[in-house]
Design a protein around this motif. Structure first.
Motif, PDB file in Angstrom:
ATOM      1  N   SER A  53      13.404   5.790  -3.003  1.00 18.54           N
ATOM      2  CA  SER A  53      13.285   6.833  -4.012  1.00 18.54           C
ATOM      3  C   SER A  53      12.750   8.099  -3.366  1.00 18.54           C
ATOM      4  CB  SER A  53      12.380   6.378  -5.160  1.00 18.54           C
ATOM      5  OG  SER A  53      11.105   6.029  -4.673  1.00 18.54           O
ATOM      6  N   GLY A  54      12.973   9.222  -4.030  1.00 11.90           N
ATOM      7  CA  GLY A  54      12.466  10.498  -3.556  1.00 11.90           C
ATOM      8  C   GLY A  54      13.254  11.081  -2.398  1.00 11.90           C
ATOM      9  N   ARG A  55      12.802  12.253  -1.983  1.00 10.50           N
ATOM     10  CA  ARG A  55      13.406  12.975  -0.865  1.00 10.50           C
ATOM     11  C   ARG A  55      12.305  13.612  -0.055  1.00 10.50           C
ATOM     12  NH1 ARG A  55      18.945  15.200  -1.911  1.00 10.50           N
ATOM     13  NH2 ARG A  55      19.704  14.024  -3.675  1.00 10.50           N
ATOM     14  N   GLY A  56      12.678  14.074   1.094  1.00 14.28           N
ATOM     15  CA  GLY A  56      11.727  14.808   1.900  1.00 14.28           C
ATOM     16  C   GLY A  56      11.256  14.018   3.098  1.00 14.28           C
ATOM     17  N   SER A  57      10.279  14.595   3.741  1.00 14.26           N
ATOM     18  CA  SER A  57       9.742  14.005   4.954  1.00 14.26           C
ATOM     19  C   SER A  57       8.230  14.106   4.879  1.00 14.26           C
ATOM     20  CB  SER A  57      10.284  14.776   6.159  1.00 14.26           C
ATOM     21  OG  SER A  57       9.849  14.197   7.342  1.00 14.26           O
ATOM     22  N   PRO A  58       7.529  13.135   5.333  1.00 14.28           N
ATOM     23  CA  PRO A  58       8.001  11.937   6.016  1.00 14.28           C
ATOM     24  C   PRO A  58       8.502  10.883   5.025  1.00 14.28           C
ATOM     25  CG  PRO A  58       5.627  11.833   5.814  1.00 14.28           C
ATOM     26  CD  PRO A  58       6.061  13.178   5.244  1.00 14.28           C
ATOM     27  N   THR A  59       9.114   9.864   5.594  1.00 17.07           N
ATOM     28  CA  THR A  59       9.457   8.683   4.807  1.00 17.07           C
ATOM     29  C   THR A  59       8.254   7.771   4.810  1.00 17.07           C
ATOM     30  OG1 THR A  59      11.793   8.812   5.378  1.00 17.07           O
ATOM     31  CG2 THR A  59      10.964   6.664   4.653  1.00 17.07           C
ATOM     32  N   ILE A  60       7.839   7.330   3.649  1.00 20.03           N
ATOM     33  CA  ILE A  60       6.689   6.436   3.531  1.00 20.03           C
ATOM     34  C   ILE A  60       7.200   5.035   3.250  1.00 20.03           C
ATOM     35  CG2 ILE A  60       4.603   5.908   2.240  1.00 20.03           C
ATOM     36  CD1 ILE A  60       4.412   8.915   1.609  1.00 20.03           C
ATOM     37  N   LEU A  61       6.812   4.086   4.075  1.00 18.16           N
ATOM     38  CA  LEU A  61       7.196   2.690   3.907  1.00 18.16           C
ATOM     39  C   LEU A  61       6.037   1.941   3.266  1.00 18.16           C
ATOM     40  CD1 LEU A  61       9.081   0.262   4.471  1.00 18.16           C
ATOM     41  CD2 LEU A  61       7.928   0.043   6.679  1.00 18.16           C
ATOM     42  N   LEU A  62       6.306   1.310   2.131  1.00 20.70           N
ATOM     43  CA  LEU A  62       5.293   0.527   1.439  1.00 20.70           C
ATOM     44  C   LEU A  62       5.522  -0.946   1.744  1.00 20.70           C
ATOM     45  CD1 LEU A  62       5.400   2.410  -1.977  1.00 20.70           C
ATOM     46  CD2 LEU A  62       3.792   2.740  -0.096  1.00 20.70           C
ATOM     47  N   GLU A  63       4.556  -1.573   2.359  1.00 22.57           N
ATOM     48  CA  GLU A  63       4.633  -2.986   2.764  1.00 22.57           C
ATOM     49  C   GLU A  63       3.747  -3.796   1.837  1.00 22.57           C
ATOM     50  OE1 GLU A  63       5.349  -6.423   4.563  1.00 22.57           O
ATOM     51  OE2 GLU A  63       6.128  -4.644   5.559  1.00 22.57           O
ATOM     52  N   ALA A  64       4.345  -4.727   1.105  1.00 20.31           N
ATOM     53  CA  ALA A  64       3.578  -5.562   0.188  1.00 20.31           C
ATOM     54  C   ALA A  64       2.816  -6.630   0.967  1.00 20.31           C
ATOM     55  CB  ALA A  64       4.508  -6.212  -0.835  1.00 20.31           C
ATOM     56  N   GLY A  65       1.632  -6.961   0.530  1.00 19.46           N
ATOM     57  CA  GLY A  65       0.817  -7.953   1.219  1.00 19.46           C
ATOM     58  C   GLY A  65       1.010  -9.351   0.673  1.00 19.46           C
ATOM     59  N   LEU A  66       0.656 -10.319   1.479  1.00 19.97           N
ATOM     60  CA  LEU A  66       0.715 -11.732   1.138  1.00 19.97           C
ATOM     61  C   LEU A  66       2.033 -12.099   0.463  1.00 19.97           C
ATOM     62  CD1 LEU A  66      -2.958 -12.284   0.001  1.00 19.97           C
ATOM     63  CD2 LEU A  66      -1.945 -12.848   2.196  1.00 19.97           C
ATOM     64  N   MET A  67       1.982 -12.551  -0.766  1.00 17.10           N
ATOM     65  CA  MET A  67       3.190 -13.004  -1.469  1.00 17.10           C
ATOM     66  C   MET A  67       3.668 -11.979  -2.496  1.00 17.10           C
ATOM     67  SD  MET A  67       3.677 -15.823   0.041  1.00 17.10           S
ATOM     68  CE  MET A  67       4.912 -16.652  -0.909  1.00 17.10           C
ATOM     69  N   SER A  68       3.360 -10.714  -2.286  1.00 14.98           N
ATOM     70  CA  SER A  68       3.725  -9.661  -3.234  1.00 14.98           C
ATOM     71  C   SER A  68       5.160  -9.193  -3.024  1.00 14.98           C
ATOM     72  CB  SER A  68       2.775  -8.477  -3.093  1.00 14.98           C
ATOM     73  OG  SER A  68       1.462  -8.864  -3.398  1.00 14.98           O
ATOM     74  N   THR A  69       5.657  -8.436  -3.998  1.00 11.08           N
ATOM     75  CA  THR A  69       7.023  -7.912  -3.950  1.00 11.08           C
ATOM     76  C   THR A  69       7.010  -6.402  -4.169  1.00 11.08           C
ATOM     77  OG1 THR A  69       7.419  -8.100  -6.329  1.00 11.08           O
ATOM     78  CG2 THR A  69       7.826 -10.076  -4.986  1.00 11.08           C
ATOM     79  N   VAL A  70       8.202  -5.811  -4.249  1.00  9.48           N
ATOM     80  CA  VAL A  70       8.313  -4.378  -4.505  1.00  9.48           C
ATOM     81  C   VAL A  70       7.664  -3.991  -5.834  1.00  9.48           C
ATOM     82  CG1 VAL A  70      10.403  -4.063  -3.134  1.00  9.48           C
ATOM     83  CG2 VAL A  70      10.602  -4.641  -5.537  1.00  9.48           C
ATOM     84  N   LEU A  71       7.560  -4.936  -6.741  1.00  9.59           N
ATOM     85  CA  LEU A  71       6.969  -4.633  -8.040  1.00  9.59           C
ATOM     86  C   LEU A  71       5.503  -4.215  -7.923  1.00  9.59           C
ATOM     87  CD1 LEU A  71       8.576  -7.508 -10.148  1.00  9.59           C
ATOM     88  CD2 LEU A  71       9.321  -5.118  -9.954  1.00  9.59           C
TER      89      LEU A  71
END
Length: 135
Positions: A53-71
């Motif tokens: 989602s979104g545009r622009g720079s930088p690209t932010i990567l969201l890493e879920a912890g343990l057994m989490s998901t994108v939610l």
């Protein structure tokens, strides 16, 4: 006595078979009722689910912890996407991603992430200080 053992083994085999069929049907139904929020990207041995989602720079990567998901990142991703390109993904076997090969080692998970980013055409310049500068 042997007849009892054969019957018990037969019932156990029948139960296991019914369980496998039930799980397969449930998984297929679940996929139709709850389609992926993003897209599935083939990383060779399986597919990983990614939301961009979104545009622009930088690209932010969201890493879920343990057994989490994108939610886990829904609200944060929505907030950040007003100013940045934001990417979140489900690791293999979680959320909408397919199960990946075993064993699930840190090296394998990192390799899959690199392949995912490459095949999804996500720019390689993602640094932790980019993320910290947003906070």
């Amino acid at each position: 006595m042997i007849e009892i053992i054969v019957w018990v083994a037969g019932l156990m085999l029948l139960g296991a078979t019914l369980g496998v069929v039930y799980q397969a049907l449930g998984t297929r139904r679940h996929g139709r009722v709850y389609p992926p929020l993003g897209r599935l990207v083939d990383v060779g041995t399986h597919r990983l689910h990614i939301i961009e989602s979104g545009r622009g720079s930088p690209t932010i990567l969201l890493e879920a912890g343990l057994m989490s998901t994108v939610l886990s990142w829904t609200e944060l991703q929505r907030a950040l996407s007003g100013s940045f390109r934001v990417v979140s993904y489900d690791r293999a076997g979680l959320g909408w991603s397919d199960s990946g090969p075993m064993p699930r080692t840190a090296d394998r998970i990192v390799d899959e992430l690199h392949t995912l980013l490459d095949r999804a055409a996500i720019p390689p310049r993602i640094f932790w200080w980019d993320i910290l500068s947003v906070v």
